[in-house]
Design a protein around this motif. Structure first.
Motif, PDB file in Angstrom:
ATOM      1  N   GLU A  99       0.827  -1.209   0.000  1.00 42.23           N
ATOM      2  CA  GLU A  99       0.000   0.000   0.000  1.00 42.23           C
ATOM      3  C   GLU A  99       0.864   1.263   0.000  1.00 42.23           C
ATOM      4  N   THR A 100       1.959   1.243   0.771  1.00 39.23           N
ATOM      5  CA  THR A 100       2.860   2.403   0.755  1.00 39.23           C
ATOM      6  C   THR A 100       3.326   2.672  -0.665  1.00 39.23           C
ATOM      7  N   MET A 101       3.746   1.597  -1.315  1.00 41.41           N
ATOM      8  CA  MET A 101       4.195   1.731  -2.698  1.00 41.41           C
ATOM      9  C   MET A 101       3.061   2.231  -3.588  1.00 41.41           C
ATOM     10  N   SER A 102       1.893   1.590  -3.484  1.00 40.14           N
ATOM     11  CA  SER A 102       0.819   1.896  -4.425  1.00 40.14           C
ATOM     12  C   SER A 102       0.334   3.325  -4.273  1.00 40.14           C
ATOM     13  N   ILE A 103       0.161   3.780  -3.038  1.00 41.36           N
ATOM     14  CA  ILE A 103      -0.351   5.142  -2.863  1.00 41.36           C
ATOM     15  C   ILE A 103       0.619   6.143  -3.464  1.00 41.36           C
ATOM     16  N   CYS A 104       1.904   5.922  -3.252  1.00 41.58           N
ATOM     17  CA  CYS A 104       2.884   6.811  -3.887  1.00 41.58           C
ATOM     18  C   CYS A 104       2.734   6.771  -5.405  1.00 41.58           C
ATOM     19  N   LEU A 105       2.507   5.563  -5.948  1.00 45.52           N
ATOM     20  CA  LEU A 105       2.387   5.452  -7.400  1.00 45.52           C
ATOM     21  C   LEU A 105       1.133   6.159  -7.908  1.00 45.52           C
TER      22      LEU A 105
ATOM     23  N   GLY B 271      -4.288   8.826 -12.754  1.00 40.19           N
ATOM     24  CA  GLY B 271      -4.223   8.673 -11.305  1.00 40.19           C
ATOM     25  C   GLY B 271      -5.492   8.050 -10.757  1.00 40.19           C
ATOM     26  N   LEU B 272      -6.627   8.561 -11.237  1.00 40.46           N
ATOM     27  CA  LEU B 272      -7.899   8.065 -10.711  1.00 40.46           C
ATOM     28  C   LEU B 272      -8.127   6.609 -11.113  1.00 40.46           C
ATOM     29  N   LYS B 273      -7.867   6.327 -12.379  1.00 40.62           N
ATOM     30  CA  LYS B 273      -8.050   4.956 -12.865  1.00 40.62           C
ATOM     31  C   LYS B 273      -7.182   3.981 -12.084  1.00 40.62           C
ATOM     32  N   TYR B 274      -5.945   4.363 -11.945  1.00 39.21           N
ATOM     33  CA  TYR B 274      -5.004   3.486 -11.267  1.00 39.21           C
ATOM     34  C   TYR B 274      -5.465   3.275  -9.832  1.00 39.21           C
ATOM     35  N   PHE B 275      -5.916   4.360  -9.202  1.00 41.94           N
ATOM     36  CA  PHE B 275      -6.336   4.268  -7.815  1.00 41.94           C
ATOM     37  C   PHE B 275      -7.554   3.354  -7.671  1.00 41.94           C
ATOM     38  N   LEU B 276      -8.568   3.584  -8.524  1.00 38.23           N
ATOM     39  CA  LEU B 276      -9.793   2.808  -8.399  1.00 38.23           C
ATOM     40  C   LEU B 276      -9.546   1.328  -8.663  1.00 38.23           C
ATOM     41  N   LEU B 277      -8.860   1.063  -9.776  1.00 35.39           N
ATOM     42  CA  LEU B 277      -8.628  -0.341 -10.123  1.00 35.39           C
ATOM     43  C   LEU B 277      -7.669  -0.985  -9.143  1.00 35.39           C
ATOM     44  N   GLY B 278      -6.676  -0.189  -8.719  1.00 32.99           N
ATOM     45  CA  GLY B 278      -5.713  -0.713  -7.760  1.00 32.99           C
ATOM     46  C   GLY B 278      -6.388  -1.086  -6.452  1.00 32.99           C
TER      47      GLY B 278
ATOM     48  N   PRO C 144      -5.250 -11.624 -17.034  1.00 35.01           N
ATOM     49  CA  PRO C 144      -6.253 -10.687 -17.552  1.00 35.01           C
ATOM     50  C   PRO C 144      -6.427  -9.440 -16.678  1.00 35.01           C
ATOM     51  N   PHE C 145      -5.393  -9.058 -15.953  1.00 41.56           N
ATOM     52  CA  PHE C 145      -5.520  -7.894 -15.077  1.00 41.56           C
ATOM     53  C   PHE C 145      -4.621  -6.759 -15.563  1.00 41.56           C
ATOM     54  N   HIS C 146      -4.505  -6.656 -16.864  1.00 44.23           N
ATOM     55  CA  HIS C 146      -3.520  -5.760 -17.466  1.00 44.23           C
ATOM     56  C   HIS C 146      -4.150  -4.462 -17.978  1.00 44.23           C
ATOM     57  N   ASN C 147      -5.485  -4.381 -18.009  1.00 46.27           N
ATOM     58  CA  ASN C 147      -6.164  -3.334 -18.775  1.00 46.27           C
ATOM     59  C   ASN C 147      -5.749  -1.907 -18.444  1.00 46.27           C
ATOM     60  N   TRP C 148      -5.451  -1.686 -17.179  1.00 45.64           N
ATOM     61  CA  TRP C 148      -5.127  -0.330 -16.754  1.00 45.64           C
ATOM     62  C   TRP C 148      -3.812   0.161 -17.328  1.00 45.64           C
ATOM     63  N   THR C 149      -2.914  -0.782 -17.672  1.00 43.72           N
ATOM     64  CA  THR C 149      -1.531  -0.422 -17.960  1.00 43.72           C
ATOM     65  C   THR C 149      -1.366   0.669 -19.010  1.00 43.72           C
ATOM     66  N   PRO C 150      -1.899   0.478 -20.235  1.00 47.27           N
ATOM     67  CA  PRO C 150      -1.639   1.505 -21.259  1.00 47.27           C
ATOM     68  C   PRO C 150      -2.177   2.883 -20.878  1.00 47.27           C
ATOM     69  N   ASP C 151      -3.376   2.936 -20.349  1.00 44.71           N
ATOM     70  CA  ASP C 151      -3.951   4.233 -19.987  1.00 44.71           C
ATOM     71  C   ASP C 151      -3.109   4.917 -18.917  1.00 44.71           C
TER      72      ASP C 151
END
Lengths: 643, 485
Positions: free
Chosen positions: B135-141, B158-165, B221-228
């Motif tokens: 979580e420390t890592m992810s929130i920074c990301l 940022g929002l997409k990554y946060f929601l999906l993450g 199949p959990f890759h969708n967020w990557t390109p955006d």
């Protein structure tokens, strides 16, 4: 001297590094053509001298090896940058560095005033470096390094004149075709290492199924690099590069590396007769197909390119028959006369360009009678043409005759070889015909370019290499005198230099024909070559360009097919490239969009009500992404529990 | 539970980072703006030096804080690799934001804190530490992705990554709680001692944790967020995101799987292999259709994830190859993203067509990009070849023949799109002359490019020192040997 051997590998690399780094940071250096040319040439001449010296003082069966450093050393896998100079690699080394040196010299004049002069020589030196790795490496991984390196250099040199997109596409085509071959080689390497635990040539010994798969994969790899069916299509397009490059890379050296690789692995191939027959058949088909196409082409470099494909086919026929050293013999003679032909065509193109009178300086229909203006080019071109046509006593006669003889002898093993032999004979006639045609239309006959044009002979920097190569094309054949002379004792290549008793690097299938058959075969070869040349010469000297119409009517509707290269490019486009693009465009790309959209619309309510939260988002894809993830979770969970 | 001074000494490198992070925040408050990058660099370097093994024999893992966290040996190597990843990215950050016209001083503190999170994640021996690290890592990301507030795509990323993450973390946490419920412990090493073979919940528990990780490494199949997300994230940070965070996740996943299951469960094994194969094929095919460099590298990173997952499924040798691969991938991908960032002022500069002819306008720039792309494509003698070769080799030795062959084939097809970029750089004339002077020639990113390109070449020709170092960390009988290594 021994301590200097690493320079065979390092010297071209150092040359490339000097030119590359200096050129990258100093724009004034880029225009010092003499300095760049000298550095680059010396970087190749030095390895030549070293290889020649080793060759002259070589003792049979005692390969000279040298070691740079360890590339990778782990518990289960180790491989070194180590090299070996044995009978086979010395011979190839002489060809590569020798012809490489000549072509470096020639290029100084040919590339004069070119914007990217330093880039050109950088790639050329890097090419020699990679090629030396390829032929001298004592294990498959170093060979693979060279294999990829020559591919990359060839790619950069094909696209060197990047102005038009067609050339960039040609480069890309070459790269992709080569990568298919590389894939096969990589897989072969994995198999070899898992079954023998080593990638060293001297330690590879395979049998049974493993041998079959390795042989097949190595052969596929060779078809990519050495331009055989079905991967040959890149080579004719590769002619977009500067002509000296075509001579060095796409005629004399790189394209023969597939043959060299198969010859080095002869022991594996000999265990799988089925693959051997396949090699011979593919070689035969490629040879005749390319020869037929060559008859109907009007671009001087295209004709030479198809002729290269066709001659490579001959080498594969020899490999398939089990006459590996004969294939190497043809690699050598072919390197001489084909390099000479390409450099000659470069000289012609140079002259045509400098007249500024014709649209396409490579079209033989606008040439003619150039021999009057360019005597050296014309004479050397004719010598090489007669050599490739197989006229006695030029070099092509001996190597081609030996290939056909061995094929006939291999007929005892399997009838298929007789068929391949027959195809080879027909191809020999065609070769004599189309080579005479192109040479005649270029240098003899009527003058077809505008009257005010006065083409000039090229500078001595260009003509001297031509004469050296032409000289070699004349005498090179005597290194492999046929078996009828003193029972083969005078066949230096097969019986002396590469002989099994002295050096078990290349093992040949034992093929003998009785003396009468040999004489008859030689007689046929002799007549076929003379006949083909004579027929073409008389036809074209009588009708000039109009003779093409006679050829056309002879072949009938076939001619159109030949003119269009058997529609192979179109076929590949429809059968492979378009489906691949389609897959990307219509199947995989919209997979996310369409598939998920459908799901979202179907199961809508929950997701749509949640959608209002994300209204600010431009695309609103988040819900869809989340849904896809959820589906993934469900599928995986289902598998884990019920699967 | 007792506080042990020895533990604190063992975790000094991490404490060093923590202090650096705090100092960075303080300096920001005191307006010591120009010091920030230097301070961050200094702190990361100091932490890295502290983590270096003091003597060559220092190869064993030392568990600290009641076996919750690992130091020494492999853990030190991971620490060093992650600090290096951040240091490499640091070369490019300041210059990029300057040109983008944004002053974002908090990035340095965020960068350092994210590294702390990664190290905790990768070196944890306890589910709780894993989760805190993650979580420390992810929130920074998430913050990094949204850092360019003026760009819509960055906000969106940022929002997409946060929601999906968060969605993915939900699965992870669920899995962890189930695992704790079954075994009664959160420690990996203790879990392996509990017999869980009969428990019906065990497999779903592990699977949920696996899913959380598969999301982080952007595997099918959990890759969708990557390109955006990569496209929207400020470019040098996207490079950091694509490499360091994945390195940490891969190592954490490998350690978790092997420590809880000395013999990998067959179904988990096939899920790994299946995800690997599809990621390789899918990533490479879709990447070939991209016109934006950042999206192209995003899809290529999905493909690279596939190669690494294949290594993870290939036992000890595979895991060594994976660590080596992640290290090499960090170097070449940070370099590639860094170069894209150097050639970017507005978002559209990452379009491939904007790169037309750049290799001729700026020779060293083109050469450096070609080095990274050729290396990503796996062409010898660059580092990307050896790392890929080792992964496939490990797969072949684990008898994953078909998967390895598909992988080699996919990477061969994949070479096509890397080469296409080179075609654009060298063989295509630029149609539109850009008004601004690009690419940037500032000192720090230029040095960064040279260092990374030199490393890519050097580690291709001399990969042995690094590889044997990793290999030596697995020798002997320690925790790793107990964990089936």
């Amino acid at each position: 001297m021994e301590a200097l051997l690493p320079l065979i590998i390092l010297s071209p690399f150092i040359g490339a590094a000097i030119i590359g780094i200096w050129g990258l940071f100093s724009s004034s250096f880029r225009h010092q053509e003499k300095l760049i040319g000298t550095i680059a040439t010396l970087a190749v001449v030095l390895p030549f001298v070293l290889v020649l010296n080793t060759f002259l003082s070589y003792e049979h069966g005692k390969p000279v090896s040298f070691h740079l450093f360890s590339w990778m050393a782990t518990k289960n896998f180790s491989v070194d940058f180590s090299y070996v100079l044995d009978e086979a690699s010395l011979l190839m080394g002489l060809i590569v560095t020798g012809i490489g040196s000549l072509i470096h010299i020639y290029s100084i004049a040919y590339m004069h005033h070119d914007k990217g002069f330093y880039r050109y020589f950088l790639y050329l030196n890097l090419f020699i470096f990679s090629m030396n790795n390829l032929i001298l490496g004592d294990n498959l991984l170093v060979l693979f390094l060279g294999w990829e390196g020559v591919g990359a250099c060839s790619y950069f040199l094909i696209g060197y004149w990047f102005e038009d997109m067609a050339k960039a596409m040609a480069a890309q085509k070459a790269f992709v075709a080569n990568r298919i071959g590389d894939f096969a080689l990589l897989v072969a390497m994995f198999i070899i290492f898992t079954s023998t635990g080593s990638l060293k040539f001297s330690e590879i010994s395979l049998s049974g199924d493993v041998a079959f798969w390795v042989a097949l994969l190595v052969f596929i790899a060779a078809t990519g690099k050495s331009a055989q069916i079905p991967l040959y299509v890149w080579l004719p397009d590769a002619m977009a590069g500067p002509t000296p490059v075509s001579a060095l890379i796409h005629a004399a050296t790189m394209v023969t590396s597939g043959i060299y690789l198969i010859a080095r692995m002869s022991e594996v191939f000999l265990q799988v007769p089925g693959v051997m027959i396949l090699v011979a058949v593919i070689g035969g088909l490629t040879a005749i197909l390319a020869a037929l196409i060559a008859i109907a082409q009007n671009d001087i470099k295209k004709v030479l390119a198809y002729s290269t494909v066709s001659q490579l086919g001959f080498m594969f026929m020899a490999l398939g028959a089990g006459a590996f050293s004969t294939a190497i013999f043809h690699v050598m003679t072919h390197a001489f006369f084909k390099a000479c032909l390409f450099l000659g065509s470069g000289s012609v193109i140079h002259a045509m360009e400098h007249m500024h009178l014709v649209d396409d300086p490579q079209d033989i229909r606008t040439m003619g009678k150039l021999g009057k203006y360019m005597p050296s080019t014309s004479k050397t071109f004719w010598i090489s043409t007669l050599a490739i046509a197989g006229i006695f006593p030029l070099s092509g006669f001996f190597s081609k005759d030996e290939i056909l003889g061995k094929l006939f002898a291999a007929g005892h093993e399997h009838v298929m070889y007789y068929a391949v032999w027959a195809v080879g004979m027909i191809t020999a006639v065609l070769t004599a015909f189309y080579m005479t045609r192109v040479t005649f239309l270029t240098f003899n006959g009527k003058k077809r370019f505008p009257e005010e044009g006065h083409p000039h002979e090229s500078s001595p920097l260009m003509t001297i290499p031509l004469w050296i190569l032409a000289g070699l094309a004349i005498v090179g054949g005597f290194l492999g005198l046929p078996a009828v002379v003193g029972h083969g004792h005078y066949n230096w290549i097969s019986e002396h230099w590469l002989s099994i008793s002295k050096a078990p690097i290349i093992v040949n299938r034992i093929l003998h024909a009785d003396l009468t058959t040999e004489w008859i075969l030689i007689g046929i070869s002799f007549c076929v070559a003379i006949g083909g040349v004579y027929f073409a010469y008389s036809l074209y000297s009588k009708y000039d360009l109009q003779a093409d119409l006679k050829v056309k009517s002879f072949f009938g509707s076939m001619y159109r097919v030949m003119e269009n290269k058997f529609f192979i490019d179109e076929f590949y486009n429809a059968a492979i490239i378009r489906p691949f693009v389609w897959l990307g465009n219509y199947a995989i790309m919209p997979f996310d969009k369409k598939f998920i959209d459908g799901l979202v619309n179907g199961s809508g309510y929950l997701v749509y009500s949640a959608g209002s939260v994300f209204r600010q988002l431009q695309s609103g894809l988040v819900q869809k992404y989340a849904l896809l993830m959820f589906i993934g979770v469900v599928v995986l969970l289902g598998y884990a529990i019920f699967g | 539970m007792q506080f042990n001074i020895q533990d604190l000494i063992q975790t000094m490198p991490l404490v060093m980072l923590l202090v650096t992070g705090l100092l960075l925040m303080l300096s920001d408050a005191f307006n010591l703006r120009s010091l920030l990058p230097w301070l961050a660099g200094l702190g990361l370097t100091a932490s890295l030096v502290l983590a270096l093994p003091l003597q060559p024999g220092d190869q064993a893992i030392v568990p600290v804080y009641n076996n919750m966290f690992l130091t020494g040996g492999l853990a030190s190597f991971v620490h060093i690799a992650l600090c290096l990843g951040a240091l490499f990215s640091l070369f490019f950050i300041q210059d990029f934001f300057q040109r983008a016209g944004k002053v974002v001083d908090e990035i340095y503190a965020i960068l350092v804190f994210s590294v702390i999170g990664m190290i905790m994640l990768a070196n944890s021996n306890d589910l709780a530490v894993t989760f805190i690290g993650l979580e420390t890592m992810s929130i920074c990301l998430y913050v990094m992705a949204a850092l360019l507030k003026t760009r819509q795509s960055s906000n969106e990323a940022g929002l997409k990554y946060f929601l999906l993450g968060s969605f993915a973390t939900g699965f992870l946490l669920f899995g962890m709680s189930m695992l704790y419920g079954i075994t009664g412990t959160t420690q990996f090493t203790l879990m392996s001692q509990t017999d869980m073979s009969g428990n019906i919940l065990f497999l779903p528990a592990v699977l949920f944790i696996l899913i959380g990780f598969l999301f982080k490494v952007s595997a099918f199949p959990f890759h969708n967020w990557t390109p955006d997300v990569y496209q929207g994230t400020p470019t040098p940070l996207a490079g950091f995101m694509a490499t360091a965070s994945k390195t940490a996740s891969f190592i954490a996943l490998g350690m978790f799987l092997h420590q809880t299951m000395p013999v990998l469960d067959e179904k988990i094994f096939w899920i790994l292999v299946g995800s690997a194969v599809i990621s390789m094929v899918y990533g490479n095919i879709v990447a070939a259709r991209q016109t934006n460099l950042k999206r192209l590298l995003a899809y290529s990173s999905i493909a690279h994830t596939g190669y690494v997952l294949l290594g993870l499924a290939s036992g000890k040798e595979g895991f060594i190859a994976v660590i080596f691969y992640a290290f090499i991938y960090t170097i070449m991908n940070v370099g590639a993203f860094g170069l894209i960032g150097m050639n970017e002022i507005e978002e559209e500069d990452a379009e491939v067509s904007r790169w037309n002819g750049i290799g001729l306008r700026k020779p060293w720039f083109g050469v450096a990009m070609s080095v990274f792309l050729f290396s990503l494509a796996g062409i010898p003698p660059l580092a990307g070849f050896m790392s890929k070769y080792q992964v496939f080799f490990a797969a072949v030795r684990s008898e994953l023949y078909v998967a390895a062959i598909i992988g080699v084939l996919a990477s061969v097809v994949g070479a096509y799109y890397y080469i296409r970029v080179i075609v654009n750089m060298y063989f295509t004339k630029s149609e539109t002359e850009t008004s601004h002077a690009l690419p940037s020639c500032a000192m720090s990113p230029t040095i960064g490019v040279f260092v990374l390109a030199a490393l890519t070449l050097a580690l291709g020709i001399f990969p042995s020192p690094v590889y044997t170092w990793i290999e030596s960390l697995f020798q002997g009988s320690g925790m790793l040997a107990m964990a089936g290594f």
